[in-house]
Design a protein around this motif. Structure first.
Motif, PDB file in Angstrom:
ATOM      1  N   GLY A 145       5.176   8.571 -19.393  1.00 43.47           N
ATOM      2  CA  GLY A 145       4.052   9.341 -19.921  1.00 43.47           C
ATOM      3  C   GLY A 145       4.131  10.799 -19.515  1.00 43.47           C
ATOM      4  N   GLY A 146       4.446  11.058 -18.254  1.00 44.06           N
ATOM      5  CA  GLY A 146       4.595  12.431 -17.778  1.00 44.06           C
ATOM      6  C   GLY A 146       5.742  13.154 -18.452  1.00 44.06           C
ATOM      7  N   TRP A 147       6.838  12.439 -18.652  1.00 39.40           N
ATOM      8  CA  TRP A 147       8.013  13.016 -19.324  1.00 39.40           C
ATOM      9  C   TRP A 147       7.699  13.350 -20.782  1.00 39.40           C
ATOM     10  N   PHE A 148       6.954  12.484 -21.447  1.00 39.38           N
ATOM     11  CA  PHE A 148       6.604  12.712 -22.848  1.00 39.38           C
ATOM     12  C   PHE A 148       5.721  13.968 -22.981  1.00 39.38           C
ATOM     13  N   VAL A 149       4.747  14.128 -22.083  1.00 37.39           N
ATOM     14  CA  VAL A 149       3.880  15.309 -22.113  1.00 37.39           C
ATOM     15  C   VAL A 149       4.701  16.566 -21.853  1.00 37.39           C
ATOM     16  N   LYS A 150       5.589  16.499 -20.865  1.00 36.02           N
ATOM     17  CA  LYS A 150       6.446  17.653 -20.541  1.00 36.02           C
ATOM     18  C   LYS A 150       7.290  18.063 -21.747  1.00 36.02           C
ATOM     19  N   GLY A 151       7.880  17.074 -22.431  1.00 28.06           N
ATOM     20  CA  GLY A 151       8.732  17.366 -23.571  1.00 28.06           C
ATOM     21  C   GLY A 151       7.975  17.833 -24.801  1.00 28.06           C
ATOM     22  N   GLN A 190       0.819  -1.206   0.000  1.00 31.88           N
ATOM     23  CA  GLN A 190       0.000   0.000   0.000  1.00 31.88           C
ATOM     24  C   GLN A 190       0.861   1.268   0.000  1.00 31.88           C
ATOM     25  N   VAL A 191       1.887   1.265   0.837  1.00 36.20           N
ATOM     26  CA  VAL A 191       2.765   2.436   0.910  1.00 36.20           C
ATOM     27  C   VAL A 191       3.438   2.685  -0.438  1.00 36.20           C
ATOM     28  N   LEU A 192       4.007   1.644  -1.014  1.00 30.95           N
ATOM     29  CA  LEU A 192       4.706   1.800  -2.295  1.00 30.95           C
ATOM     30  C   LEU A 192       3.742   2.124  -3.432  1.00 30.95           C
ATOM     31  N   PHE A 193       2.509   1.602  -3.339  1.00 34.59           N
ATOM     32  CA  PHE A 193       1.523   1.873  -4.386  1.00 34.59           C
ATOM     33  C   PHE A 193       1.236   3.368  -4.492  1.00 34.59           C
ATOM     34  N   TRP A 194       1.173   4.058  -3.356  1.00 30.67           N
ATOM     35  CA  TRP A 194       0.882   5.492  -3.364  1.00 30.67           C
ATOM     36  C   TRP A 194       2.145   6.341  -3.486  1.00 30.67           C
ATOM     37  N   LEU A 195       3.242   5.830  -2.958  1.00 28.53           N
ATOM     38  CA  LEU A 195       4.489   6.615  -2.981  1.00 28.53           C
ATOM     39  C   LEU A 195       5.151   6.609  -4.354  1.00 28.53           C
ATOM     40  N   THR A 196       5.067   5.480  -5.060  1.00 27.50           N
ATOM     41  CA  THR A 196       5.786   5.334  -6.333  1.00 27.50           C
ATOM     42  C   THR A 196       5.398   6.373  -7.385  1.00 27.50           C
ATOM     43  N   PRO A 197       4.115   6.587  -7.689  1.00 23.53           N
ATOM     44  CA  PRO A 197       3.793   7.589  -8.713  1.00 23.53           C
ATOM     45  C   PRO A 197       4.193   9.001  -8.302  1.00 23.53           C
ATOM     46  N   VAL A 198       4.089   9.285  -7.010  1.00 22.65           N
ATOM     47  CA  VAL A 198       4.462  10.622  -6.533  1.00 22.65           C
ATOM     48  C   VAL A 198       5.951  10.875  -6.753  1.00 22.65           C
ATOM     49  N   MET A 199       6.791   9.900  -6.352  1.00 26.09           N
ATOM     50  CA  MET A 199       8.240  10.085  -6.474  1.00 26.09           C
ATOM     51  C   MET A 199       8.680  10.055  -7.938  1.00 26.09           C
ATOM     52  N   ALA A 200       8.093   9.138  -8.724  1.00 16.96           N
ATOM     53  CA  ALA A 200       8.484   9.024 -10.133  1.00 16.96           C
ATOM     54  C   ALA A 200       8.130  10.282 -10.914  1.00 16.96           C
ATOM     55  N   LEU A 201       6.908  10.783 -10.732  1.00 18.43           N
ATOM     56  CA  LEU A 201       6.484  11.979 -11.461  1.00 18.43           C
ATOM     57  C   LEU A 201       7.171  13.235 -10.925  1.00 18.43           C
ATOM     58  N   SER A 202       7.469  13.268  -9.633  1.00 16.78           N
ATOM     59  CA  SER A 202       8.215  14.406  -9.077  1.00 16.78           C
ATOM     60  C   SER A 202       9.595  14.502  -9.698  1.00 16.78           C
ATOM     61  N   ILE A 213       1.806  24.447 -17.129  1.00 16.03           N
ATOM     62  CA  ILE A 213       1.192  23.490 -18.049  1.00 16.03           C
ATOM     63  C   ILE A 213       1.950  22.159 -18.029  1.00 16.03           C
ATOM     64  N   GLN A 214       3.296  22.245 -18.011  1.00 23.19           N
ATOM     65  CA  GLN A 214       4.103  21.022 -17.942  1.00 23.19           C
ATOM     66  C   GLN A 214       3.825  20.257 -16.649  1.00 23.19           C
ATOM     67  N   GLY A 265       1.672  15.786 -14.817  1.00 25.89           N
ATOM     68  CA  GLY A 265       1.243  15.100 -13.608  1.00 25.89           C
ATOM     69  C   GLY A 265      -0.071  14.366 -13.791  1.00 25.89           C
ATOM     70  N   LEU A 266      -1.045  15.031 -14.395  1.00 22.45           N
ATOM     71  CA  LEU A 266      -2.357  14.406 -14.594  1.00 22.45           C
ATOM     72  C   LEU A 266      -2.282  13.194 -15.522  1.00 22.45           C
ATOM     73  N   ILE A 267      -1.567  13.350 -16.648  1.00 26.03           N
ATOM     74  CA  ILE A 267      -1.437  12.221 -17.581  1.00 26.03           C
ATOM     75  C   ILE A 267      -0.720  11.055 -16.917  1.00 26.03           C
ATOM     76  N   GLY A 268       0.352  11.347 -16.168  1.00 27.22           N
ATOM     77  CA  GLY A 268       1.094  10.289 -15.479  1.00 27.22           C
ATOM     78  C   GLY A 268       0.229   9.547 -14.474  1.00 27.22           C
ATOM     79  N   ILE A 269      -0.565  10.289 -13.700  1.00 28.29           N
ATOM     80  CA  ILE A 269      -1.431   9.674 -12.695  1.00 28.29           C
ATOM     81  C   ILE A 269      -2.522   8.830 -13.369  1.00 28.29           C
ATOM     82  N   MET A 270      -3.097   9.358 -14.445  1.00 23.62           N
ATOM     83  CA  MET A 270      -4.122   8.598 -15.165  1.00 23.62           C
ATOM     84  C   MET A 270      -3.561   7.283 -15.696  1.00 23.62           C
ATOM     85  N   ILE A 271      -2.364   7.345 -16.275  1.00 19.07           N
ATOM     86  CA  ILE A 271      -1.722   6.127 -16.791  1.00 19.07           C
ATOM     87  C   ILE A 271      -1.505   5.118 -15.657  1.00 19.07           C
ATOM     88  N   TYR A 272      -1.024   5.620 -14.529  1.00 17.75           N
ATOM     89  CA  TYR A 272      -0.705   4.749 -13.389  1.00 17.75           C
ATOM     90  C   TYR A 272      -1.942   3.999 -12.893  1.00 17.75           C
TER      91      TYR A 272
END
Length: 479
Positions: A427-433, A290-302, A444-445, A450-457
């Motif tokens: 996905g987040g990196w692709f949108v940013k670029g 549970q911890v990693l499930f919520w922490l992983t997208p936050v750290m990866a997208l950050s 906007i980046q 962030g939104l696209i990355g979270i949706m994908i996750y």
């Protein structure tokens, strides 16, 4: 109230407290970072290892022993209270007498006066340590919420006032002292416990016998968890330490909110079921997922969106801290795994093994620093990542033996989460670029990526029926 219900209630209030405190500190930090210079944060960063060391010595592992002891009574609590108080005085005096040497070591004369004031927290903390421990033992995080939020707000406001008035680094000192003093006062006000004038030496021997090895392990861990502050402060300009300190503190925001919330709940919970290995294994696995499930997208997208994040939140002057932050995000993902593996050893009473593992890991850290130092600060940071991976292998190997949950089983349960997080980050990196240069591009980046990355996750987690995602729907949402 059943243990499951008690744990869920504890998790909710602990999470609310963490988010409340961190939201306040985020806002305060944003304003302070805009007003103060990186060097001001660097000066406080130089004290990190000494503050962590002092707190470990004051506690001496005895509050953990109180939580673990099922029949702790007034004599236990009172004994620990007065011992903590006495050690706090000794630690403060040691810091005062060492202030000159520390300032000379870093070649920063201003540190001498800062240390004498900043370290007053060593006298304040022991007055409320047992009250706080009793709340944690009873999983009464709702009361802790009532205490920590006001203290954080008032202390933060004082820090901002001092910063606006041009006090520089003293704004950070004043904020820290105010928050700790208010915490201590409120723990006394809200707690119905008061110490008796008694020190039971037999109880002291019992708690210290359990806590001594944890203390030594804590001292070693405190030194080496902050050794990069020490090394960077000694061998690199104070501004670079400021960048590192700020990057590390921002990395800690999601880690503390998500991981530390459950860490406070899990130790007393694990202690309740310490004699049932199968229950321990199931509880450990589900909590870690549970911890990693919520922490992983936050750290990866950050990490992927760090540049626009820093530019918006901290302004352009902090952009050099971005690569530090991106590397440290990898380390943030490993923290909860270390924490829960070591909690297994603690509840099993194996403080001797806990100490042995800390000595082994920290010896490897020394070797890593010696090898990496000549190659610069980024070599030090990547070495830190490698050492964290090695530490995972060591911790999980030994804790897994106690509950039948070996390294490979743990990896099998957490790797899918990391893989989905990696896809979301791409996905987040692709949108940013893909977003060109025009007004408000950073916003906007950050929002778009962030939104696209979270949706994908979450879409992949839902489609793949990810185990922690299913658990969350069945248990948390239902509850």
């Amino acid at each position: 109230m059943s243990l499951k219900t008690k744990t869920l209630h504890g998790f909710f209030w602990s999470l609310t407290q963490q988010f409340g405190v961190q939201l306040t500190m985020i806002l305060v930090t944003i304003f302070l970072a805009r007003i103060l210079e990186p060097a001001d944060f660097g000066l406080i960063g130089m004290l990190a290892v000494f503050m962590a060391l002092g707190n470990s010595l004051i506690d001496a592992g005895m509050t953990s022993s109180l939580i673990r002891t099922k029949d702790a009574d007034q004599r236990d609590f009172s004994t620990v209270f007065f011992i903590n108080l006495a050690v706090g005085v000794l630690v403060y005096l040691a810091m005062v007498f060492s202030a000159g040497l520390i300032s000379e070591f870093f070649n920063q004369p201003a540190l001498k006066a800062i240390i004498k004031v900043y370290c007053l927290t060593f006298l304040i903390y022991p007055f409320s340590a047992v009250q706080r421990t009793r709340l944690v033992k009873n999983m009464d995080f709702k009361t802790e919420l009532k205490i920590t939020i006001p203290s954080t707000i008032v202390g933060g406001l004082l820090g901002l006032v001092l910063a606006f008035q041009g006090f520089g680094v003293w704004a950070l000192v004043g904020m820290n002292l105010a928050q700790n003093l208010l915490l201590s006062v409120q723990f006394w006000v809200y707690s119905n416990w008061r110490p008796s004038w008694v020190i039971d030496w037999e109880r002291f021997k019992y708690h210290f016998g359990y806590g001594a090895k944890l203390t030594l392990a804590g001292v070693i861990n405190s030194v080496f968890s902050n050794i990069y502050h020490l090394v960077i402060g000694k061998f690199f300009p104070v501004t670079q330490l400021g960048y590192y300190t700020k990057a590390d503190s921002l990395k800690q925001i999601p880690v503390k909110n998500i991981s530390n919330t459950l860490s406070k709940v899990t130790f007393p919970m694990f202690s309740e079921i310490q004699d049932d290995d199968e229950k321990l294994k199931v509880a450990y696995k589900r909590i870690m997922q549970q911890v990693l499930f919520w922490l992983t997208p936050v750290m990866a997208l950050s990490a992927v969106l760090a540049e626009p994040l820093f530019r918006i939140v901290l302004t352009e002057k902090w952009i050099p801290a971005v690569p530090y932050f991106q590397i440290l995000c990898f380390i943030g993902l490993m923290f909860p795994i270390h924490s829960y593996n070591l909690n297994i050893l603690k509840v099993k009473g194996r403080s001797d093994l806990f100490l042995k593992l800390e000595i082994i890991k920290k010896s490897l850290t020394v070797v890593g620093i010696i090898i990496a130092l000549p190659y610069g600060i980024f070599a030090l940071l990547w070495t830190q990542v490698i050492l964290n991976l090695v530490a995972f292998g060591i911790n999980s190997f030994y804790s897994g033996r106690f509950i039948g949950y070996n390294v490979w089983s743990q990896l099998r349960d957490i790797l899918p989460i990391f893989l989905i997080g990696g896809v979301a980050a791409i996905g987040g990196w692709f949108v940013k670029g893909s977003i060109g240069n025009f007004p408000a591009v950073d916003w906007i980046q950050l929002i778009g990526g962030g939104l696209i990355g979270i949706m994908i996750y979450f879409l992949i987690s839902w489609g793949a029926k990810s185990e922690p995602f299913v658990d969350f729907r069945k248990i948390i949402l239902k509850k």
